[in-house]
Design an enzyme around this catalytic site. Structure first.
Site, PDB file in Angstrom:
ATOM      1  N   CYS A   1      -0.543   4.244   2.238  1.00 35.41           N
ATOM      2  CA  CYS A   1      -0.911   4.338   3.711  1.00 35.41           C
ATOM      3  C   CYS A   1      -0.316   2.683   4.212  1.00 35.41           C
ATOM      4  O   CYS A   1       0.668   2.465   3.917  1.00 35.41           O
ATOM      5  CB  CYS A   1      -2.187   4.737   4.034  1.00 35.41           C
ATOM      6  SG  CYS A   1      -3.512   4.017   3.208  1.00 35.41           S
ATOM      7  N   SER A   2      -1.295   2.121   4.703  1.00 33.41           N
ATOM      8  CA  SER A   2      -0.934   0.752   5.255  1.00 33.41           C
ATOM      9  C   SER A   2      -2.270  -0.170   4.874  1.00 33.41           C
ATOM     10  O   SER A   2      -2.458  -0.931   5.838  1.00 33.41           O
ATOM     11  CB  SER A   2      -0.453   0.557   6.416  1.00 33.41           C
ATOM     12  OG  SER A   2      -1.392   1.135   7.132  1.00 33.41           O
ATOM     13  N   CYS A   3      -3.017  -0.044   3.944  1.00 27.43           N
ATOM     14  CA  CYS A   3      -4.184  -0.893   3.718  1.00 27.43           C
ATOM     15  C   CYS A   3      -3.726  -2.542   3.743  1.00 27.43           C
ATOM     16  O   CYS A   3      -2.815  -2.755   3.185  1.00 27.43           O
ATOM     17  CB  CYS A   3      -4.604  -0.776   2.500  1.00 27.43           C
ATOM     18  SG  CYS A   3      -5.362   0.884   2.330  1.00 27.43           S
TER      19      CYS A   3
ATOM     20  N   CYS B   1       0.940  -1.325  -0.042  1.00 29.97           N
ATOM     21  CA  CYS B   1      -0.060   0.082   0.100  1.00 29.97           C
ATOM     22  C   CYS B   1       0.865   1.214   0.026  1.00 29.97           C
ATOM     23  O   CYS B   1       1.421   1.438   0.996  1.00 29.97           O
ATOM     24  CB  CYS B   1      -0.914  -0.078   1.287  1.00 29.97           C
ATOM     25  SG  CYS B   1      -1.839   1.593   1.239  1.00 29.97           S
TER      26      CYS B   1
END
Lengths: 99, 193
Positions: free
Chosen positions: B101-103, B98
């Site tokens: 962000c940090s999906c 991702c």
């Protein structure tokens, strides 16, 4: 952004990501990575319809937009990429135009 | 954990009270969600992978609709983003990142590992996937194409790795024990001991 419904793309359609930088015009929440803007790819498949996160992030009315899985050749993005490698990105229809 | 008396705890209690008073979210629903979050771990994803390796019909359902396949395992997917499953195949390897962000498919894999959220991984996986795999010690068969999947929007993605050679006849628990979280992100591939 215009109020017109974004075009619907089928699997296999060649598309170009709009070369646009809304973040330069003010506060923005964008789910289209910078590295694909202005680049051409191929629709792998439509992923369904989802509320536009660019509006959700500001608690505005969020239109429901089609979302696509779009494949790019790594070579079309980075000069040093290995031939054949790919990047697949989820991109909303409002960012896509026919290539 | 008892945080009574702390400002955050009073805020949380007030919010919960309002949600309940307005019939928006009940205490039972909050407890159910906390339990599901605590239960989520890479072991759940590994169990799904092992089932897919041994049950062709489940494999087809998993690839067609990851969310419904996860629900077959009793995993609570209500309220979670749709789960997409990426099938590694001879000549094709998937790597999930991702960049924005940090999906991460938390419902099936739990919290993302620290490196998945690092700026270095997010920047490099998409531009230098072969360099990243090399640092993980991952060697792909010659001629394998890498497909990086940048998780940018409403889906969450997990990789269905290839079943390792030398595991013929293994049962599901033994197969599941081989599968690590990195195998389902694509930085590593499962191996028989």
């Amino acid at each position: 952004m215009s109020g017109a419904a974004p075009p619907l793309f089928a699997a296999g359609a060649r598309v170009r990501v709009r070369l646009d930088w809304p973040e330069q015009r003010g506060p923005a929440h964008i789910r289209t990575p910078h590295y694909v803007r202005g680049r051409e790819g191929t629709v792998l498949r439509p992923l369904g319809r989802f509320a536009n996160p660019e509006d959700l992030a500001f608690a505005r009315h969020a239109p429901i937009l089609p979302l696509y899985h779009v494949r790019f050749d790594q070579r079309a993005l980075w000069p040093e990429a290995a031939p054949g490698d790919e990047v697949v990105v989820e991109i909303f229809g409002s960012w896509l135009e026919t290539a | 954990m008892n945080l009574s008396g702390l400002e955050n705890d009073r805020l949380l209690a007030a919010l919960r009270g309002l949600l309940a008073a307005k019939n928006l979210v009940s205490a039972a629903e909050i407890a159910e969600r906390i339990a599901a979050t605590d239960q989520a771990s890479p072991a759940q994803g590994a169990a799904m992978v092992a089932r897919a390796w041994t049950d062709a019909a489940f494999r087809a359902r998993l690839l067609a609709d990851g969310t419904r396949a996860a629900e077959e395992f009793g995993i609570m997917m209500r309220g979670a983003p749709p789960l997409g499953v990426l099938e590694n195949a001879p000549g094709l390897h998937h790597l999930v990142v991702c960049t924005l962000c940090s999906c991460y498919p938390r419902a099936v894999l739990g919290y993302p590992p620290f490196w998945y959220k690092s700026v270095a991984y997010r920047a490099r996986a998409v531009r230098d996937p072969r360099g990243v795999l090399a640092e993980w010690g991952t060697v792909l068969p010659e001629g394998t194409r890498i497909r990086v999947v940048d998780s940018t929007a409403d889906y969450r993605w997990m990789v269905l790795p290839r079943r390792p050679d030398g595991t013929e006849g293994w049962d599901e628990p033994a197969l599941a024990a081989l599968v690590r979280e990195g195998d389902m992100v694509g930085v590593t591939i499962p191996r028989a001991p």
